[in-house]
Write a protein that holds these residues in place. Structure first.
Motif, PDB file in Angstrom:
ATOM      1  N   VAL A   1       0.971  -0.818   0.278  1.00 22.64           N
ATOM      2  CA  VAL A   1       0.081  -0.252  -0.163  1.00 22.64           C
ATOM      3  C   VAL A   1       1.311   1.140  -0.227  1.00 22.64           C
ATOM      4  O   VAL A   1       0.584   2.477  -0.868  1.00 22.64           O
ATOM      5  CB  VAL A   1      -0.802  -0.286   1.037  1.00 22.64           C
ATOM      6  N   LEU A   2       2.056   1.292   0.457  1.00 21.65           N
ATOM      7  CA  LEU A   2       3.003   2.470   0.815  1.00 21.65           C
ATOM      8  C   LEU A   2       3.918   2.401  -0.727  1.00 21.65           C
ATOM      9  O   LEU A   2       3.183   4.416  -0.769  1.00 21.65           O
ATOM     10  CB  LEU A   2       3.742   2.158   2.241  1.00 21.65           C
ATOM     11  N   ALA A   3       3.751   1.968  -0.929  1.00 23.28           N
ATOM     12  CA  ALA A   3       4.970   2.033  -2.319  1.00 23.28           C
ATOM     13  C   ALA A   3       3.571   2.215  -3.496  1.00 23.28           C
ATOM     14  O   ALA A   3       3.925   3.430  -4.203  1.00 23.28           O
ATOM     15  CB  ALA A   3       5.560   0.807  -2.832  1.00 23.28           C
ATOM     16  N   LEU A   4       2.478   1.731  -3.491  1.00 20.67           N
ATOM     17  CA  LEU A   4       1.506   1.876  -4.864  1.00 20.67           C
ATOM     18  C   LEU A   4       0.746   3.659  -4.174  1.00 20.67           C
ATOM     19  O   LEU A   4       0.745   4.594  -4.671  1.00 20.67           O
ATOM     20  CB  LEU A   4       0.355   1.156  -4.770  1.00 20.67           C
ATOM     21  N   ALA A   5       0.588   3.932  -2.898  1.00 19.74           N
ATOM     22  CA  ALA A   5       0.366   5.109  -2.505  1.00 19.74           C
ATOM     23  C   ALA A   5       1.135   6.157  -3.492  1.00 19.74           C
ATOM     24  O   ALA A   5       1.327   7.102  -3.773  1.00 19.74           O
ATOM     25  CB  ALA A   5       0.053   5.327  -0.853  1.00 19.74           C
ATOM     26  N   ALA A   6       2.718   5.891  -2.663  1.00 18.07           N
ATOM     27  CA  ALA A   6       3.836   7.232  -2.945  1.00 18.07           C
ATOM     28  C   ALA A   6       3.881   7.337  -4.502  1.00 18.07           C
ATOM     29  O   ALA A   6       4.139   8.555  -4.797  1.00 18.07           O
ATOM     30  CB  ALA A   6       4.673   6.582  -2.048  1.00 18.07           C
ATOM     31  N   LEU A   7       4.054   6.672  -4.924  1.00 14.32           N
ATOM     32  CA  LEU A   7       4.270   6.682  -6.490  1.00 14.32           C
ATOM     33  C   LEU A   7       3.330   6.646  -7.668  1.00 14.32           C
ATOM     34  O   LEU A   7       3.452   6.492  -9.261  1.00 14.32           O
ATOM     35  CB  LEU A   7       5.367   5.041  -6.714  1.00 14.32           C
ATOM     36  N   THR A   8       1.908   6.347  -7.312  1.00 12.74           N
ATOM     37  CA  THR A   8       1.140   6.540  -8.949  1.00 12.74           C
ATOM     38  C   THR A   8       1.602   7.759  -9.208  1.00 12.74           C
ATOM     39  O   THR A   8       0.622   7.574 -10.374  1.00 12.74           O
ATOM     40  CB  THR A   8      -0.617   6.252  -7.513  1.00 12.74           C
ATOM     41  N   LEU A   9       1.011   9.009  -8.507  1.00 12.86           N
ATOM     42  CA  LEU A   9       0.924   9.908  -9.289  1.00 12.86           C
ATOM     43  C   LEU A   9       2.348  10.346 -10.284  1.00 12.86           C
ATOM     44  O   LEU A   9       2.185  10.986 -11.566  1.00 12.86           O
ATOM     45  CB  LEU A   9       1.417  11.471  -8.677  1.00 12.86           C
ATOM     46  N   ILE A  10       3.444   8.930  -9.723  1.00  9.44           N
ATOM     47  CA  ILE A  10       4.721   9.424 -10.710  1.00  9.44           C
ATOM     48  C   ILE A  10       4.314   8.934 -11.599  1.00  9.44           C
ATOM     49  O   ILE A  10       5.077   8.610 -12.845  1.00  9.44           O
ATOM     50  CB  ILE A  10       5.708   9.262  -9.590  1.00  9.44           C
ATOM     51  N   GLY A  11       4.069   7.144 -11.298  1.00 13.28           N
ATOM     52  CA  GLY A  11       3.858   6.330 -12.593  1.00 13.28           C
ATOM     53  C   GLY A  11       2.806   7.031 -13.901  1.00 13.28           C
ATOM     54  O   GLY A  11       2.799   6.878 -14.749  1.00 13.28           O
ATOM     55  N   GLY A  12       1.766   7.989 -13.679  1.00 14.28           N
ATOM     56  CA  GLY A  12       1.047   9.132 -14.293  1.00 14.28           C
ATOM     57  C   GLY A  12       2.109   9.464 -15.253  1.00 14.28           C
ATOM     58  O   GLY A  12       1.242   9.386 -16.612  1.00 14.28           O
ATOM     59  N   ALA A  13       2.739  10.370 -14.680  1.00 12.60           N
ATOM     60  CA  ALA A  13       4.076  11.450 -15.124  1.00 12.60           C
ATOM     61  C   ALA A  13       4.882  10.411 -16.110  1.00 12.60           C
ATOM     62  O   ALA A  13       5.116  10.870 -16.859  1.00 12.60           O
ATOM     63  CB  ALA A  13       4.303  12.383 -14.463  1.00 12.60           C
ATOM     64  N   LEU A  14       4.944   9.235 -15.793  1.00 13.29           N
ATOM     65  CA  LEU A  14       6.184   8.321 -16.422  1.00 13.29           C
ATOM     66  C   LEU A  14       5.226   7.767 -17.942  1.00 13.29           C
ATOM     67  O   LEU A  14       6.019   7.389 -19.142  1.00 13.29           O
ATOM     68  CB  LEU A  14       6.143   7.166 -15.665  1.00 13.29           C
ATOM     69  N   ALA A  15       4.098   7.940 -17.543  1.00 17.07           N
ATOM     70  CA  ALA A  15       3.250   7.290 -18.633  1.00 17.07           C
ATOM     71  C   ALA A  15       2.859   8.138 -20.084  1.00 17.07           C
ATOM     72  O   ALA A  15       3.078   7.868 -20.754  1.00 17.07           O
ATOM     73  CB  ALA A  15       1.560   6.677 -18.833  1.00 17.07           C
ATOM     74  N   ASP A  16       3.256   9.729 -19.228  1.00 12.96           N
ATOM     75  CA  ASP A  16       2.848  10.850 -20.178  1.00 12.96           C
ATOM     76  C   ASP A  16       4.215  10.483 -20.859  1.00 12.96           C
ATOM     77  O   ASP A  16       4.218  11.462 -22.087  1.00 12.96           O
ATOM     78  CB  ASP A  16       3.021  11.974 -19.240  1.00 12.96           C
ATOM     79  N   VAL A  17       5.694  10.762 -20.377  1.00  6.74           N
ATOM     80  CA  VAL A  17       6.800  11.126 -20.636  1.00  6.74           C
ATOM     81  C   VAL A  17       7.627   9.903 -21.916  1.00  6.74           C
ATOM     82  O   VAL A  17       7.981  10.287 -22.761  1.00  6.74           O
ATOM     83  CB  VAL A  17       7.180  10.885 -19.711  1.00  6.74           C
ATOM     84  N   TYR A  18       6.990   9.257 -21.425  1.00  6.11           N
ATOM     85  CA  TYR A  18       7.627   7.494 -22.039  1.00  6.11           C
ATOM     86  C   TYR A  18       6.007   7.001 -22.982  1.00  6.11           C
ATOM     87  O   TYR A  18       6.768   5.602 -23.852  1.00  6.11           O
ATOM     88  CB  TYR A  18       8.232   6.546 -20.885  1.00  6.11           C
ATOM     89  N   GLY A  19       5.090   6.837 -23.493  1.00  4.44           N
ATOM     90  CA  GLY A  19       4.075   6.192 -23.333  1.00  4.44           C
ATOM     91  C   GLY A  19       2.920   5.558 -22.310  1.00  4.44           C
ATOM     92  O   GLY A  19       3.533   4.770 -21.770  1.00  4.44           O
TER      93      GLY A  19
END
Length: 259
Positions: free
Chosen positions: A79-97
């Motif tokens: 839960v901690l890893a998911l909560a901490a990195l979800t917004l970053i995961g969305g940014a990575l999807a925008d940048v790298y596809g």
């Protein structure tokens, strides 16, 4: 009950994502439906694994002969890893596809699930669960973003509604599925369903995902690290809210009968 974040995220996605029809990048309806299935299956893995282990904790504790605090971190690490990195995961999807990040997240989730099955110790299992959470933080936002990228604006409402409904059903059904698998096969089978599903999603994306135009964007590593640390701290603090633990209650009673 739908996920609390699905509706506002969906509204923003409908408004913000360019319409592929207007850009002359629309794909066939059959390909869109297959990609929607891939997105649903991918996000279902992440949502199920957030709730499926709650009923397996007693079995895990007995199997590893671990104390309750260590077993709780099997849940908290994810839960901690998911909560901490979800917004970053969305940014990575925008940048790298979006499709590329979704594939990477699914492969990582499947590999981490295999590591969970083979765990020789509770520490190994907790580490694998953290890797699962990191992968889920890529899968969840990338799956929703991909739906917005492939569906025309006038069809996004229904597609995101299907995604949100499936997410709610899988979250609610996680404990039921986990209990059945644990009682009939063992706690390892809670994770055994993930690698095949991850491979199915990757295959569907390879076959049906359209080529994504590459845009030059700068990824803010320092900002991402600060954001991840802040969200992880907040999530950890919220996870500590609750009644006093048994040891604390016993100590309190030993000091005063009215504590």
């Amino acid at each position: 009950m739908a996920q609390p974040f699905a509706e506002p995220c969906g509204r923003g996605l409908i408004e913000a994502e360019p319409c592929p029809r207007a850009l002359r990048r629309e794909i066939a309806a059959t390909r869109r439906r297959m990609l929607l299935v891939a997105c649903i299956v991918a996000s279902a893995m992440a949502f199920i694994d957030g709730s499926v282990l709650t009923v397996a904790l007693p079995k895990l504790r007995a199997f590893f002969n671990a104390d309750l605090t260590m077993v709780q971190w099997v849940l908290n690490g994810y839960v901690l890893a998911l909560a901490a990195l979800t917004l970053i995961g969305g940014a990575l999807a925008d940048v790298y596809g979006k499709a590329r990040v979704l594939q990477l997240g699914c492969l990582g989730f499947g590999a981490a699930s295999a590591a969970c099955i083979l765990s020789p110790s509770i520490e190994w299992l907790i580490t694998a669960r953290v890797v699962q959470g990191v992968s889920a933080a890529l899968v969840t936002p990338a799956s929703l973003a991909l739906i917005g990228a492939i569906y025309p604006k006038e069809e996004r409402n229904s597609a995101i509604g299907i995604w949100a409904a499936a997410s709610a059903l899988t979250t609610a059904g996680g404990p039921v599925l986990g209990g059945w698998l644990t009682e009939n096969f063992g706690w390892q089978y809670v994770f055994a369903i993930n690698p095949p599903l991850a491979l199915i999603v990757v295959a569907l994306l390879k076959i049906y995902a359209p080529a994504e135009p590459h845009e030059q964007r700068r990824f803010d590593l320092a900002g991402a690290a600060i954001l991840a640390l802040a969200l992880a701290t907040l999530a950890w603090a919220l996870s500590q809210i609750g009644p006093p633990r048994a040891g604390g209650q016993a100590l309190c009673r030993s000091r005063s009968r009215w504590c």
